[in-house]
Scaffold this motif. Structure first.
Motif, PDB file in Angstrom:
ATOM      1  N   LEU A 114       0.827  -1.199   0.000  1.00 36.57           N
ATOM      2  CA  LEU A 114       0.000   0.000   0.000  1.00 36.57           C
ATOM      3  C   LEU A 114       0.865   1.255   0.000  1.00 36.57           C
ATOM      4  CD1 LEU A 114      -2.822   1.312   0.215  1.00 36.57           C
ATOM      5  CD2 LEU A 114      -2.576   1.158   2.699  1.00 36.57           C
ATOM      6  N   MET A 115       1.897   1.263   0.816  1.00 38.51           N
ATOM      7  CA  MET A 115       2.782   2.436   0.883  1.00 38.51           C
ATOM      8  C   MET A 115       3.502   2.655  -0.441  1.00 38.51           C
ATOM      9  SD  MET A 115       2.006   3.634   3.703  1.00 38.51           S
ATOM     10  CE  MET A 115       3.120   4.993   3.783  1.00 38.51           C
ATOM     11  N   SER A 116       3.889   1.573  -1.094  1.00 35.24           N
ATOM     12  CA  SER A 116       4.542   1.687  -2.397  1.00 35.24           C
ATOM     13  C   SER A 116       3.601   2.300  -3.423  1.00 35.24           C
ATOM     14  CB  SER A 116       5.002   0.302  -2.856  1.00 35.24           C
ATOM     15  OG  SER A 116       5.549   0.382  -4.146  1.00 35.24           O
ATOM     16  N   VAL A 117       2.343   1.850  -3.411  1.00 30.10           N
ATOM     17  CA  VAL A 117       1.356   2.391  -4.341  1.00 30.10           C
ATOM     18  C   VAL A 117       1.072   3.853  -4.018  1.00 30.10           C
ATOM     19  CG1 VAL A 117      -1.085   2.226  -5.005  1.00 30.10           C
ATOM     20  CG2 VAL A 117       0.313   0.175  -4.888  1.00 30.10           C
ATOM     21  N   MET A 118       0.978   4.172  -2.727  1.00 37.09           N
ATOM     22  CA  MET A 118       0.708   5.553  -2.339  1.00 37.09           C
ATOM     23  C   MET A 118       1.903   6.462  -2.620  1.00 37.09           C
ATOM     24  SD  MET A 118      -1.372   4.906   1.211  1.00 37.09           S
ATOM     25  CE  MET A 118      -1.362   6.613   1.700  1.00 37.09           C
ATOM     26  N   ASN A 119       3.096   5.920  -2.564  1.00 37.58           N
ATOM     27  CA  ASN A 119       4.306   6.706  -2.774  1.00 37.58           C
ATOM     28  C   ASN A 119       4.545   6.988  -4.258  1.00 37.58           C
ATOM     29  OD1 ASN A 119       6.569   8.058  -1.934  1.00 37.58           O
ATOM     30  ND2 ASN A 119       7.831   6.230  -1.764  1.00 37.58           N
ATOM     31  N   ARG A 123       6.287  10.337  -5.936  1.00 38.02           N
ATOM     32  CA  ARG A 123       7.591  10.177  -6.581  1.00 38.02           C
ATOM     33  C   ARG A 123       7.549  10.735  -8.008  1.00 38.02           C
ATOM     34  NH1 ARG A 123       8.778   4.987  -5.073  1.00 38.02           N
ATOM     35  NH2 ARG A 123       7.144   4.327  -6.486  1.00 38.02           N
ATOM     36  N   ASN A 124       6.462  10.465  -8.735  1.00 40.68           N
ATOM     37  CA  ASN A 124       6.328  10.979 -10.109  1.00 40.68           C
ATOM     38  C   ASN A 124       6.212  12.498 -10.119  1.00 40.68           C
ATOM     39  OD1 ASN A 124       6.394   8.367 -11.012  1.00 40.68           O
ATOM     40  ND2 ASN A 124       4.184   8.178 -11.240  1.00 40.68           N
ATOM     41  N   LEU A 125       5.494  13.074  -9.145  1.00 42.95           N
ATOM     42  CA  LEU A 125       5.369  14.527  -9.051  1.00 42.95           C
ATOM     43  C   LEU A 125       6.730  15.157  -8.769  1.00 42.95           C
ATOM     44  CD1 LEU A 125       3.597  17.066  -8.946  1.00 42.95           C
ATOM     45  CD2 LEU A 125       3.322  16.639  -6.492  1.00 42.95           C
ATOM     46  N   ALA A 126       7.488  14.566  -7.864  1.00 41.49           N
ATOM     47  CA  ALA A 126       8.820  15.095  -7.548  1.00 41.49           C
ATOM     48  C   ALA A 126       9.727  15.038  -8.775  1.00 41.49           C
ATOM     49  CB  ALA A 126       9.435  14.309  -6.398  1.00 41.49           C
TER      50      ALA A 126
END
Length: 183
Positions: free
Chosen positions: A147-152, A156-159
């Motif tokens: 879940l954290m990977s999906v939420m991250n 990450r793409n925005l950064a």
């Protein structure tokens, strides 16, 4: 239903109370349980299994069926008396019962005399086949990391996109400067 004696013996009341305390956690909630038939296991094998379970903060407790039945009745859990027949040990999982089920079923590969009878996960009584299927699911920590990977991912793409804008501007300005320097 448990057999009730006419005269209550103190050591039995104490033993049932100790089991009830072992079956409930400090927060007052009931952990998950997996019932097993330990007949045929050596003391060394039980010790190894207990050590593996302690790594997951679980316990493997050999119980007297009548005492365990009374303790479960006092905790007001669903009826598990079908699993409290014959030599019975209870794996008590205060946190991730999925991992405890995996350990038990992996241990059966080493010691096939151990047999899972069933389980009590939450307020749902599982059969031995359901416990086996349950053990194949990802554990709580694995699900949280997924879940954290999906939420991250979006962050990450925005950064990466925000970092790309200034670098594109720098490359464009450098290209313009190089072109002006050539002419």
């Amino acid at each position: 239903m448990a057999i009730v004696a006419k005269k209550v013996q103190d050591y039995k009341v104490k033993a049932i109370g100790e089991l009830r305390n072992a079956f409930s956690t400090a927060e007052g909630t009931t952990p998950d349980f997996i019932f097993a038939d330990y007949r045929g296991l050596t003391v060394e094998q039980i010790t190894v299994l207990r050590k593996q379970l302690r790594g997951k903060e679980a316990a493997f407790k050999v119980v007297k069926n009548n005492f365990a039945r009374l303790a479960f009745e006092e905790l007001k859990t669903p009826d598990v008396s079908n699993y409290l027949v014959g030599p019975t040990a209870v794996a008590i999982a205060p946190r991730d019962s999925n991992e405890v089920a995996k350990i038990l079923l992996d241990f059966i590969k080493e010691a096939p005399t151990l047999k899972v009878k069933g389980g009590l996960v939450g307020n749902i009584v599982y059969t031995d086949k359901q416990v086996e299927t349950f053990s194949k699911l990802p554990g709580k920590l694995e699900l949280i990391s997924m879940l954290m990977s999906v939420m991250n991912g979006p962050a990450r793409n925005l950064a990466a996109a925000l970092n790309d804008i200034p670098s594109r501007l720098v490359r464009t300005v450098k290209a313009v400067a190089d072109k002006k320097a050539q002419t």
